[in-house]
Write a protein that holds these residues in place. Structure first.
Motif, PDB file in Angstrom:
ATOM      1  N   ARG A  73      37.687  18.804  40.471  1.00 37.65           N
ATOM      2  CA  ARG A  73      37.058  18.517  39.177  1.00 37.65           C
ATOM      3  C   ARG A  73      36.452  17.122  39.203  1.00 37.65           C
ATOM      4  N   ILE A  74      35.269  16.980  38.626  1.00 37.98           N
ATOM      5  CA  ILE A  74      34.596  15.684  38.609  1.00 37.98           C
ATOM      6  C   ILE A  74      35.357  14.743  37.681  1.00 37.98           C
ATOM      7  N   ARG A  75      35.628  13.536  38.197  1.00 38.06           N
ATOM      8  CA  ARG A  75      36.383  12.561  37.409  1.00 38.06           C
ATOM      9  C   ARG A  75      35.604  11.270  37.213  1.00 38.06           C
ATOM     10  N   LYS A  76      34.723  10.941  38.165  1.00 36.18           N
ATOM     11  CA  LYS A  76      33.986   9.682  38.068  1.00 36.18           C
ATOM     12  C   LYS A  76      32.700   9.818  38.880  1.00 36.18           C
ATOM     13  N   GLY A  77      31.634   9.200  38.413  1.00 33.09           N
ATOM     14  CA  GLY A  77      30.381   9.228  39.152  1.00 33.09           C
ATOM     15  C   GLY A  77      29.334  10.085  38.464  1.00 33.09           C
ATOM     16  N   PRO A  78      28.171  10.230  39.094  1.00 30.15           N
ATOM     17  CA  PRO A  78      27.044  10.896  38.435  1.00 30.15           C
ATOM     18  C   PRO A  78      27.064  12.427  38.460  1.00 30.15           C
ATOM     19  N   ALA A  79      27.947  13.045  39.212  1.00 31.33           N
ATOM     20  CA  ALA A  79      27.944  14.513  39.271  1.00 31.33           C
ATOM     21  C   ALA A  79      28.229  15.090  37.883  1.00 31.33           C
ATOM     22  N   PRO A  80      27.425  16.047  37.428  1.00 33.31           N
ATOM     23  CA  PRO A  80      27.591  16.554  36.059  1.00 33.31           C
ATOM     24  C   PRO A  80      28.709  17.584  35.905  1.00 33.31           C
ATOM     25  N   THR A  81      29.029  18.306  36.984  1.00 33.10           N
ATOM     26  CA  THR A  81      30.008  19.397  36.868  1.00 33.10           C
ATOM     27  C   THR A  81      30.995  19.360  38.028  1.00 33.10           C
ATOM     28  N   ASN A  82      32.035  20.163  37.888  1.00 36.95           N
ATOM     29  CA  ASN A  82      33.042  20.304  38.945  1.00 36.95           C
ATOM     30  C   ASN A  82      32.430  20.964  40.167  1.00 36.95           C
ATOM     31  N   LEU A  83      33.123  20.822  41.323  1.00 37.71           N
ATOM     32  CA  LEU A  83      32.696  21.566  42.509  1.00 37.71           C
ATOM     33  C   LEU A  83      32.769  23.056  42.190  1.00 37.71           C
ATOM     34  N   VAL A  84      31.794  23.795  42.637  1.00 33.62           N
ATOM     35  CA  VAL A  84      31.687  25.218  42.314  1.00 33.62           C
ATOM     36  C   VAL A  84      32.751  26.008  43.076  1.00 33.62           C
ATOM     37  N   VAL A  85      33.416  26.915  42.369  1.00 30.31           N
ATOM     38  CA  VAL A  85      34.366  27.832  42.995  1.00 30.31           C
ATOM     39  C   VAL A  85      33.631  29.148  43.231  1.00 30.31           C
ATOM     40  N   PRO A  86      33.426  29.541  44.499  1.00 32.40           N
ATOM     41  CA  PRO A  86      32.714  30.800  44.757  1.00 32.40           C
ATOM     42  C   PRO A  86      33.629  31.990  44.477  1.00 32.40           C
ATOM     43  N   ASP A  87      33.035  33.161  44.410  1.00 31.33           N
ATOM     44  CA  ASP A  87      33.830  34.384  44.286  1.00 31.33           C
ATOM     45  C   ASP A  87      34.571  34.597  45.598  1.00 31.33           C
ATOM     46  N   TYR A  88      35.862  34.845  45.512  1.00 26.18           N
ATOM     47  CA  TYR A  88      36.646  35.123  46.711  1.00 26.18           C
ATOM     48  C   TYR A  88      37.852  35.969  46.345  1.00 26.18           C
ATOM     49  N   THR A  89      38.375  36.652  47.339  1.00 26.11           N
ATOM     50  CA  THR A  89      39.561  37.487  47.145  1.00 26.11           C
ATOM     51  C   THR A  89      40.476  37.321  48.341  1.00 26.11           C
ATOM     52  N   PHE A  90      41.730  37.604  48.139  1.00 29.10           N
ATOM     53  CA  PHE A  90      42.709  37.634  49.219  1.00 29.10           C
ATOM     54  C   PHE A  90      42.813  39.073  49.700  1.00 29.10           C
ATOM     55  N   THR A  91      42.538  39.305  50.980  1.00 29.50           N
ATOM     56  CA  THR A  91      42.730  40.645  51.542  1.00 29.50           C
ATOM     57  C   THR A  91      44.152  40.794  52.070  1.00 29.50           C
ATOM     58  N   THR A  92      44.737  39.694  52.536  1.00 27.60           N
ATOM     59  CA  THR A  92      46.153  39.621  52.878  1.00 27.60           C
ATOM     60  C   THR A  92      46.654  38.285  52.338  1.00 27.60           C
ATOM     61  N   ASP A  93      47.915  37.976  52.549  1.00 26.57           N
ATOM     62  CA  ASP A  93      48.440  36.697  52.073  1.00 26.57           C
ATOM     63  C   ASP A  93      47.834  35.511  52.816  1.00 26.57           C
ATOM     64  N   THR A  94      47.262  35.745  53.995  1.00 25.13           N
ATOM     65  CA  THR A  94      46.729  34.640  54.798  1.00 25.13           C
ATOM     66  C   THR A  94      45.236  34.795  55.090  1.00 25.13           C
ATOM     67  N   THR A  95      44.577  35.766  54.502  1.00 27.67           N
ATOM     68  CA  THR A  95      43.152  35.990  54.776  1.00 27.67           C
ATOM     69  C   THR A  95      42.390  36.064  53.464  1.00 27.67           C
ATOM     70  N   ILE A  96      41.334  35.273  53.367  1.00 18.71           N
ATOM     71  CA  ILE A  96      40.468  35.339  52.201  1.00 18.71           C
ATOM     72  C   ILE A  96      39.069  35.781  52.620  1.00 18.71           C
ATOM     73  N   VAL A  97      38.405  36.469  51.711  1.00 18.23           N
ATOM     74  CA  VAL A  97      37.008  36.858  51.906  1.00 18.23           C
ATOM     75  C   VAL A  97      36.212  36.196  50.794  1.00 18.23           C
ATOM     76  N   ILE A  98      35.294  35.338  51.193  1.00 18.04           N
ATOM     77  CA  ILE A  98      34.450  34.619  50.243  1.00 18.04           C
ATOM     78  C   ILE A  98      33.141  35.392  50.100  1.00 18.04           C
ATOM     79  N   GLY A  99      32.747  35.636  48.874  1.00 13.28           N
ATOM     80  CA  GLY A  99      31.505  36.353  48.633  1.00 13.28           C
ATOM     81  C   GLY A  99      31.720  37.750  48.136  1.00 13.28           C
TER      82      GLY A  99
END
Length: 194
Positions: free
Chosen positions: A168-194
């Motif tokens: 989350r943006i706390r200081k500086g010129p950035a207007p918004t938080n870092l974007v969280v892309p769509d992602y899912t967990f296929t297993t407890d240790t594997t994620i698929v982004i997109g």
């Protein structure tokens, strides 16, 4: 003198339409055959035009990124690539989670809780795009020894934006938080982004 008048009778030969056993006339069959041939021809022309607009296999391959996060230790982050842009995957420690939860939403430029930015059951895994929301630079803080800024998350060296452990943006010129892309967990240790 006798005049004879020839009268000509115009007879019109009317072709009798033949009707088959099933009640279909020859003309109906020809109409059906012509319309069917036209439909097949139109499909043969339209299908290649539509199918060439579909994304190619290399584009489809880049539309998702699968990542094994089993090697990431608490407090560590890794960089991956998603659609030719960096992605940060961070395994949060209990202290970082507590620190992020302790922040008042009124103190944030873009109010979001850590729970809003992570998936239920996986609150310790934060996935964000590694692109500063100010002008698109890549923030530091994902690799070991990099400057994590004043709030222990990420620091953008281009113009000095500081992000906390929840991205989350706390200081500086950035207007918004870092974007969280769509992602899912296929297993407890594997994620698929997109």
């Amino acid at each position: 003198m006798a005049t004879s008048t020839d009268t000509t009778v115009n007879t019109t030969d009317v072709a009798a339409e033949t009707v088959g056993e099933d009640g279909v006339r020859r003309r109906d069959f020809i109409n059906i055959a012509a319309v069917s041939a036209g439909g097949v021809g139109a499909l043969a022309v339209v299908y290649p035009l539509v199918s060439q607009m579909a994304p190619s296999k290399d584009v489809l391959a880049e539309s998702t990124t699968e990542l094994d996060i089993s090697a990431i230790q608490p407090g560590q982050a890794v960089k991956a690539v998603f659609r030719k842009q960096p992605v940060f995957v961070r395994m949060l420690t209990e202290a970082e989670i507590a620190e992020a939860d302790a922040v008042s939403l009124g103190d944030l430029r873009e109010p979001e809780t850590l729970a809003d930015r992570t998936l239920e059951g996986h609150e310790n895994v934060l996935v964000t795009m590694g692109v500063c929301t100010h002008l698109g630079c890549v923030p530091l803080g994902a690799a070991e020894g990099e400057n994590k800024g004043e709030y222990g998350g990420y620091f953008c060296p281009c113009h000095g934006s500081h992000y906390d452990t929840a991205g989350r943006i706390r200081k500086g010129p950035a207007p918004t938080n870092l974007v969280v892309p769509d992602y899912t967990f296929t297993t407890d240790t594997t994620i698929v982004i997109g």
